[in-house]
Design an enzyme around this catalytic site. Structure first.
Site, mmCIF file in Angstrom:
data_model
loop_
_atom_site.group_PDB
_atom_site.id
_atom_site.type_symbol
_atom_site.label_atom_id
_atom_site.label_comp_id
_atom_site.label_asym_id
_atom_site.label_seq_id
_atom_site.Cartn_x
_atom_site.Cartn_y
_atom_site.Cartn_z
ATOM 1 N N SER A 221 -6.057 -9.718 1.268
ATOM 2 C CA SER A 221 -6.584 -8.431 0.706
ATOM 3 C C SER A 221 -7.715 -8.794 -0.468
ATOM 4 C CB SER A 221 -5.138 -8.188 -0.050
ATOM 5 O OG SER A 221 -5.282 -6.790 -0.795
ATOM 6 N N ASP A 446 -2.630 -1.513 9.502
ATOM 7 C CA ASP A 446 -2.882 -1.586 8.052
ATOM 8 C C ASP A 446 -4.201 -0.427 7.872
ATOM 9 O OD1 ASP A 446 -4.475 -2.147 5.818
ATOM 10 O OD2 ASP A 446 -4.493 -4.100 5.849
ATOM 11 N N HIS A 483 -0.630 -3.063 5.562
ATOM 12 C CA HIS A 483 -1.460 -4.163 4.646
ATOM 13 C C HIS A 483 -0.561 -5.305 4.161
ATOM 14 C CE1 HIS A 483 -4.852 -5.520 2.355
ATOM 15 N NE2 HIS A 483 -4.177 -5.533 1.108
#
Lengths: 502, 502
Positions: A221, A446, A483
């Site tokens: 991330s 995601d 995600h």
């Protein structure tokens, strides 16, 4: 109008439901609140809003907690960490300076003799340095199962360091820290941050620890941005890169999703332009909602379809405008749990730093030029040029962006990003990473860092001349966790990290 | 503390930037606002927040407008429409009653002799009946190019009717309307609405016009729910169905995205639990932000990548926490344009009605049972049972939903919705539509009503025995406009409608 009655009017404006504010209501208790009956009765009764009662009640509780003279000073920092204090000022890339700064960090495994087995682990937006339990803090970390003896990040082999980013609120210097210049909290006098600033601060820690070169720079991330940024800033000091669900430049859709979170928070009157520390009620309602929006971007529709479907929290009750479907109470709870655990100003600064991330060569050149200029000014002792730019930052353009008229919309041949060649600017920008073996992972489900972004990173790296690029994409059949997959999928994510680190 | 000083304290709490409130500031003008200087000067100056200055200035302007005795009563209704008033009470599916109601509508083309050429056009969430220009209102409608002589919806052949939904604010009865029972605006005394309620109201209009059977029921987005709902409610009265970017049941991800919009709005103190009409400032900040979030769900990342990329609104200025990137100023502007044009309470009720939409057979059976029960009560004159249920609607469950511990997360074989057989509940629920030729269209880049939902509708229709189902899915190569494609893509969307209507 007398002063007394004008006070009452103001009080009414402040507290539209005065009665809901005078007592603390447990969050999960419904209350029957009836509007004052109108002169004639209406066709239908007024609705109740238990979700708003709960927020008001929380404000009230916080207000009494804070106004009590013996109340503890609120702190977002949790758990025992190590701390490095750097007394050398850090000039930030967009102007402004930290005269000195702290970095909170934790380590696992054993540093070998030549200090060649160091893995620097970069965190996501709101994570602390507590990636794994330690002796000083035995509670499980956010990557507990990924780190350990024989694990994907093997502490029998590697010495793992994880830091709290500057700008954060878990022990490193951030907007909630005290500015040594005046003894007050920075609040929104904290300067704008970038990923590079955070990574440069981390490398000060590595200098301090005498670590010349990392075995690997690893992150997911926001950490997946930073693991790449480390390679771009210090190519000689990074042996390998793992970048999971990250990107090489933030794209407008992610910016838009973070923008709405920041705006929600800034619109909470309790945010008070960042000056809510000490005796005020923090913007818990804005934080709660910002987290709810974030949670929507962290997972995927198909996963929620399986997990919640259309189930209502209590199907024996009629629907309501407050949370009602199970997915709504889930979001409500996610926001609730989080809203007082993270510093609102840290959210703004770190989220903004993600928006500003761009490894393109043009952006790098401009940054380097600014950096040199300001280091020069610093050397000359020109404090004006060192401080952040004037507070008067015009942000709305004179002519607002106008939607294109329909007739001008070209619907014929749009090109899908990720399916075409990455822009030359990015290929050039990634040249410094040419000799660093890199693992890039993405997840098809995601929506925040969509899989085309990791394809773009991998492709741009290859085109920049890197012959050691591994790219993995987890299909929807492999993970529906969107995600958040990097936190959950030990098998695919962990397995590939282990294979790559060797 | 004297009353005078306590008033000052309150004023300060209400207006943290008193000076920003006393004069109207043009939205696009930056102002240099400096915090009162701290005793010693800080390392960096405080930031400015022109986006908040603008909001506060707007509140102030609205307040003075409304408090002026000659100020016009605010109305969201725009443009000339026809109006049908139904004096027969409408019992709503979740309880509550409208003693009478108005429907604003517009028509195009000519009704033929046997009234067999009627197309009922259903709108999206916030649209008015103004789908196309009329003599009475020559401004272009929201589907201007799709309707007309020789157009996809051909007014040389068909008589097109478009209504504003009940619950809306463009002439049909909604929360902003006056309750005939007490002469006050409904506000949040308006009962919870459903898609079925809206469609049943529309069919009262058709009864009034003497239209026995529709040539076609056509709609996109929320209208794509309603075009299907019309077939499920009145299978004998619907000749054909066109459902574009709609669904047969709202899925949790869409509910989540609408949830955040409703919460943002409800958290605006000016919303005042729905009672902001007449002399108060409406919750313009909450509405603006709700629209910004909605706009994120209406378009697609790849489209914004092409349109905005990473361009900043003014790259000569340093970054700011207020809107800064072009995509942010675009969202800001989209919210700004909209925030005073739609009734906030209508947004809550109509958005909630979308969440509640479910054509599954179990839901239909429960609805029919409730409907019969209440019609019976109505017949017997039991007004208690007719009114909406008590205001005390518990919405938060006693035990909040807990995230599953990681170890229990099964990452092995998730099934992707839309790739497997639709649930039997939905197949049974769509049986009434078995004999209605139906066109179902979806767009691959849509995140709000993702393409798997339209595949689900088409597949469930086929499995329910419908042999006349046409399903079209626009790939990312055909459209990057996401959910908004139905408003923009005359070629593919318009073309397929034309082919299907014949």
């Amino acid at each position: 109008m007398s002063m007394r009655s004008s006070t009452r009017t103001l009080l009414r404006q402040l507290k539209p439901r005065n009665n809901a504010l005078t007592s603390a209501i447990p969050l999960t208790t419904a209350r029957c609140i009836h509007s004052p009956p109108p002169r004639k009765s209406s066709s239908n009764p007024a609705m109740a809003f238990p979700c708003l009662d709960a927020l008001e009640s929380r404000s009230q509780t916080l207000l009494s907690d804070r106004s009590s003279p013996s109340g503890p000073e609120p702190s977002y920092t949790v758990g025992e960490t190590q701390k490095y204090t750097c007394e050398e000022p850090l000039l930030l890339d967009w102007g402004g300076v930290l005269p000195s700064f702290d970095i909170a960090y934790e380590t696992w495994g054993t540093l070998n003799k030549d200090k060649s087995n160091v893995i620097l682990l970069h965190t996501g937006l709101s994570a602390s340095s507590h990636a794994h339990s330690t002796e000083a803090n035995p509670s499980p970390g956010w990557w507990e199962k990924f780190i350990g003896p024989g694990g994907p990040v093997d502490t029998d082999k590697y010495f793992v360091i994880c830091t709290n980013v500057i700008g954060g609120c878990y022990g490193s210097t951030g907007p909630g820290s005290v500015d040594p210049a005046n003894g007050e909290r920075y609040a929104t006098r904290f300067p704008i941050l970038t990923m590079d600033d955070m990574v440069r601060a981390q490398f000060r820690l590595l200098d301090h620890l005498g670590v010349e070169k990392l075995y690997a720079s690893v992150g997911s991330s926001m950490g997946g941005m930073q693991s790449l940024a480390a390679g771009a800033l210090f190519p000689e000091r990074v042996g390998r890169i793992v970048s999971i669900s990250g990107c090489a430049r933030s794209h407008p859709y992610s910016i838009a999703m973070r923008h709405t979170q920041r705006q929600v928070l800034m619109m909470d009157p309790n945010w008070n332009r960042g000056f809510y520390y000490d005796s005020r009620v923090p913007p818990h309602a804005g934080m709660k909602l910002a987290r709810e929006i974030a949670t929507v971007t962290y997972r995927s529709g198909p996963e929620w379809e399986q997990r919640f479907g259309r189930r209502r929290a209590d199907s024996s009750k009629p629907p309501a405008l407050c949370p009602d479907f199970l997915v709504e109470t889930y979001l409500d709870h996610a926001g609730e749990k989080w809203c007082l655990t993270y510093d609102p100003n840290s959210l703004l600064y770190v989220s903004k730093a993600m928006d500003l991330f761009d490894l393109g060569v043009e952006h790098r050149r401009a940054t380097l030029a600014r950096r040199r200029e300001r280091q020069e000014a610093m050397r000359k002792g020109d404090s004006e040029a060192v401080a952040a730019p004037a507070a008067c930052t015009l942000t709305l353009p004179e002519t607002p962006y106008e939607e294109q008229p329909e007739s001008q919309v070209d619907t014929t041949e749009p090109s899908v990003p990720g399916s075409s060649r990455p822009p030359e600017d990015l290929i050039q920008g990634l040249k410094p990473l040419r000799d660093i073996p890199t693992l890039v992972m993405g997840v098809a489900s995601d929506i925040l860092f969509p899989a085309w972004q990791q394809r773009e990173v991998a492709e741009a790296l290859r085109l920049s001349g890197n012959r050691n690029v591994t790219h993995m994409e987890l299909s929807e059949e492999m993970s529906l966790f969107g995600h958040d997959t990097f936190l959950l999928d030990l098998k695919h994510v962990g397995g590939n990290i282990r294979l790559f680190l060797g």
